[in-house]
Structure formats: structure tokens, C-alpha cells
Design an enzyme around this catalytic site. Structure first.
Site, PDB file in Angstrom:
ATOM      1  CG  ASP A   1     -13.647  -7.260   1.113  1.00  0.00           C
ATOM      2  OD1 ASP A   1     -13.497  -6.520   2.112  1.00  0.00           O
ATOM      3  OD2 ASP A   1     -13.997  -6.830   0.000  1.00  0.00           O
TER       4      ASP A   1
ATOM      5  CG  ASP B   1      -2.185 -19.720  -2.019  1.00  0.00           C
ATOM      6  OD1 ASP B   1      -1.593 -19.848  -0.922  1.00  0.00           O
ATOM      7  OD2 ASP B   1      -1.828 -20.337  -3.046  1.00  0.00           O
TER       8      ASP B   1
ATOM      9  CE  LYS C   1       1.353 -17.004  -2.856  1.00  0.00           C
ATOM     10  NZ  LYS C   1       0.965 -18.357  -3.374  1.00  0.00           N
TER      11      LYS C   1
ATOM     12  CG  ASP D   1      -8.117  -4.796   0.924  1.00  0.00           C
ATOM     13  OD1 ASP D   1      -9.067  -4.333   1.576  1.00  0.00           O
ATOM     14  OD2 ASP D   1      -8.024  -4.701  -0.314  1.00  0.00           O
TER      15      ASP D   1
ATOM     16  CE1 TYR E   1      -3.480  -2.674   0.577  1.00  0.00           C
ATOM     17  CE2 TYR E   1      -4.640  -0.612   0.935  1.00  0.00           C
ATOM     18  CZ  TYR E   1      -4.663  -1.958   0.667  1.00  0.00           C
ATOM     19  OH  TYR E   1      -5.871  -2.586   0.490  1.00  0.00           O
TER      20      TYR E   1
HETATM   21  C1  IPM Z   1     -10.472  -1.501   3.375  1.00  0.00           C
HETATM   22  C2  IPM Z   1     -10.692  -0.807   2.066  1.00  0.00           C
HETATM   23  C3  IPM Z   1      -9.529   0.144   1.802  1.00  0.00           C
HETATM   24  C4  IPM Z   1      -8.273  -0.685   1.692  1.00  0.00           C
HETATM   25  C5  IPM Z   1      -9.710   1.073   0.578  1.00  0.00           C
HETATM   26  C6  IPM Z   1     -10.988   1.877   0.664  1.00  0.00           C
HETATM   27  C7  IPM Z   1      -8.533   1.962   0.372  1.00  0.00           C
HETATM   28  O1  IPM Z   1     -10.860  -1.730   1.053  1.00  0.00           O
HETATM   29  O2  IPM Z   1     -10.339  -0.805   4.396  1.00  0.00           O
HETATM   30  O3  IPM Z   1     -10.470  -2.726   3.397  1.00  0.00           O
HETATM   31  O4  IPM Z   1      -7.936  -1.179   0.609  1.00  0.00           O
HETATM   32  O5  IPM Z   1      -7.592  -0.838   2.714  1.00  0.00           O
HETATM   33 MG    MG Z   2     -10.954  -3.749   1.703  1.00  0.00          MG
END
Ligand code: IPM
Ligand code: MG
Length: 370
Positions: free
Chosen positions: A254, A226, A193, A250, A142
Site C-alpha cells: 500500500d 518497519d 522482523k 500487504d 493470514y
Molecule cells: C490486498 C488486500 C487483501 C489482503 C484483502 C482484501 C483481503 O488488502 O490484496 O492487499 O489483505 O491481502
Molecule cells: Mg492490501
């Protein structure tokens, strides 16, 4: 009680709508004398760009730095798809994380029993799930340099992002994960990884060393990122704390969110190092979901992740553990009674809007406080 300062950055899309539900809860707590929060509000993301030509203004950055905690909604939307890269809405969030030194991102994925059927996975796979993803938040790809697109002599373009970690950065996030695991089920799964990345090799070595030397009582496993993704959808209850870097965190979080039924359910806390003088950590609390511009203004947004993020602020920034527990319980009760926003409703189930969900949670919260 000394005044505790909260800086609210609702952001874009559904951000202001879900933040409004938290503001109602704060007004109730302050009114009851249970808290003494002072509130200030600022702009971040596209709304800040429209007002100031930047994803966050210097004045609002200064307020965020001075506050005891920042509550953040969400940023982004198609309206700002073509603004300059440095001004894109996400840049505001990334600057906050970096300048506040919020290296530790805690993303708890809890599947409320009432929501086990809302997940796309089978009930038995997710029911009772309680895992914590600890994501490194100020390093890795990042922020690594170089980060650029250059034009080569032959006219072709070349894009570079840099995945970079130092020993110190890995050590401090590993300690956060081990400490949290000690207070939970005593297990850390470190995901990287190492089979393809040097940063993964170092990550693995440093985490192993910290585990051995400082946390012999915590069970440490290493898992390729993975495979971790696969195991999260196969049998997520095998995990307790997942420790991972910025990018893998990240993606894995999700997945974690969907295990709970909806992205609208997952809160997060981003914490800095304790101040050497005061012991206080800089902190920002935000839902894991985005600004959902497609449903903004329709009342369909689920405020639970935002409210639960405020709950994490009560717990981690203000030590109000009892209030935080009751707020979580209020959310569980409302879900238990069958209230659903659209994202967590089963086909044919009745739904309530953002305000009704917020009001119902506040109602249960009041009842629990007696
Ligand atoms: C998260 C989001 C952020 C990230 C974006 C909005 C920059 O996806 O907080 O997970 O990638 O960290
Ligand atoms: Mg995210």
C-alpha cells in the site's frame, strides 16, 4: 491459436466498472485475431454472498481452478459489514489464493513520469521509480492456525492469529524474488522482523542460504520491515525487488502504491508453482486497490490498475510480452497526454471518467499496434 481461458470475477463496488474496460480491450484483441481468449464470468465477494450465501460458490471455484488465468476486480463494501466472518467478501479472495496455491504475489510500483506530481511525496523522490514487491501470499498470519477468539474462564476474551512459515514456503518465494531480480537490477531486499519474531529469524536464514547457494550474482540485503516502510517513503529508488511475507507485504505494497501517485495505479499478479507436467502456473491478476464503494457507480474509478493487471496476465500467463509492453506504453502515453481520473488529478486539473480513460488507453493501444 489455441483458445486461452480467462475467468472474470469483477466482484463488488467499482470492480465491475473497471473490469468492463478490460473486457473492451479483450474484445478488440480477439476481434483482431491477436488473441483467442474465451471468457467466462462469475461472482465473488458481496455479490456472491447475495446470490449464493457464500463469498464464492463451489461452481465458480471450480471454474477458477480450470481457467488459464483469473482476472479479479475488487471485493467488499459496507453492505456486507455484518455478514458472518466466514462469508465476508474478502474470504472469497483468500480462498482463491489458497486453493489455487497462489503463493507468489508480484506488485510492481512504477511511477509514470507524468504522474510524479500526483504522489504525496516530492517529485525527485518518486520520479522514475520502478520497484517490485514480491509478497508471499498463501502463508503467514493470514492462514496460520489457531486463528480464533476464545472466551477465558474470567469472561475476558482472547484473540489469536498465528504467524507461521516453513522452510519450503520461504524457499519458494525467495526463488521467485531472486529470479525476477536477475532479470531486473540484480538486487533483493528481504524484509522481516527478526528482532522480535521467530518467523523472521527463519525467514532471514532461509533467504540468506538460497541467496548464497543459488544466486551468488544477486545482491541480497536484509532490512527490518518497519525500517523498510520508512525507507520506502524516504528514498524508494534505493530498492529493486523487495521480498517479504504476507502481512508485511500487504502493508508495504500500500505504501508502494502511494509512491506511484494513487492506489488506482498498482496492478498485481498472483502465481502458483509451475505444473510439473505442463509448466503452466495457476494465476490470478488483480488491482491492489479495493472496491471503493464510496465512488462506485459515479464513473470516478481509475481503471488503470485493472488494465495493467490484465497486461501482467498477457505477460506472465500467455507469454504475450510484446502486447503487454504495448499496453503499458499505451497507459504511459495517455498519462503523458494529460488524461486524469479524479484520483490522479492535481487540484484544478480536468478529469475524465472510467470509460473515457479506458477508451483513451484502447485508442493508444490500437495506434501502437498499427
Ligand atoms: C490486498 C488486500 C487483501 C489482503 C484483502 C482484501 C483481503 O488488502 O490484496 O492487499 O489483505 O491481502
Ligand atoms: Mg492490501
Amino acid at each position: 491459436m489455441a483458445k486461452n481461458s480467462l475467468f472474470l470475477l469483477p466482484g463488488d463496488g467499482i470492480g465491475p466498472e473497471i473490469m468492463a474496460e478490460v473486457e473492451t480491450i479483450i474484445a478488440f484483441l480477439n476481434g483482431k485475431g491477436l488473441t483467442d481468449f474465451s471468457l467466462d464470468r462469475g461472482l465473488v465477494g458481496g455479490s456472491a454472498y447475495d446470490a449464493h450465501g457464500a463469498a464464492i460458490s463451489e461452481a465458480d471455484m471450480a471454474k477458477a481452478l480450470a481457467a488459464d488465468a483469473v482476472l479479479f476486480g475488487a471485493v467488499g463494501g459496507p453492505k456486507w459489514d455484518s455478514v458472518p466472518y466466514d462469508c465476508r467478501p474478502e474470504a472469497g479472495l483468500l480462498r482463491l489464493r489458497k486453493d489455487l496455491g497462489l503463493f507468489a504475489n508480484l506488485r510492481p510500483a512504477i511511477c509514470y513520469p507524468a504522474l510524479a506530481d500526483a504522489s504525496s511525496l516530492k517529485r525527485e523522490v518518486v520520479e522514475g521509480l520502478d520497484i517490485l514487491i514480491v509478497r508471499e501470499l498463501t502463508g503467514g498470519v493470514y492462514f496460520g492456525e489457531p486463528k480464533e477468539i476464545v472466551t477465558l474462564e474470567n469472561g475476558e476474551k482472547r484473540a489469536v492469529d498465528t504467524q507461521v512459515y516453513t522452510t519450503h514456503e520461504i524457499e519458494r518465494i525467495a526463488r521467485v524474488a531472486f529470479d525476477l531480480a536477475k532479470a531486473r537490477n540484480g538486487r533483493v531486499s528481504s524484509a522481516e522482523k527478526r528482532n522480535v519474531m521467530k518467523s523472521g529469524v527463519l525467514w532471514n536464514q532461509v533467504v540468506t542460504k538460497i541467496g548464497k547457494e543459488e544466486y551468488a550474482d544477486v545482491k541480497l540485503d536484509h532490512i527490518l520491515a518497519d525500517n523498510c516502510a520508512m525507507q520506502l517513503v524516504r528514498w524508494p529508488k534505493q530498492f529493486d525487488v523487495i521480498l517479504t511475507d504476507n502481512l508485511f507485504g500487504d502493508v508495504l505494497s500500500d505504501i508502494g502504491a502511494m509512491l506511484t501517485g494513487s492506489l488506482g495505479m498498482l496492478p498485481s499478479a498472483s502465481l502458483g508453482a509451475p505444473d510439473t507436467a505442463t509448466g503452466k502456473r495457476k494465476a490470478l491478476y488483480e488491482p491492489v486497490h479495493g472496491s471503493a464503494p464510496d465512488i462506485a457507480g459515479t464513473g470516478a474509478a481509475n481503471p488503470i490498475a485493472m488494465i495493467a493487471s490484465f497486461g501482467m496476465a498477457l505477460r506472465y500467463s500467455f507469454g504475450l510480452i510484446d502486447l503487454a509492453g504495448k499496453l503499458d506504453e499505451a497507459i504511459a502515453r495517455v498519462l503523458g497526454k494529460g488524461l486524469r481520473t479524479r484520483d490522479i488529478a492535481q487540484k484544478g486539473e480536468a478529469t475524465v471518467d472510467t470509460r473515457a480513460m479506458g477508451a483513451a488507453i484502447l485508442g493508444e493501444f490500437k495506434a501502437l499496434l498499427g
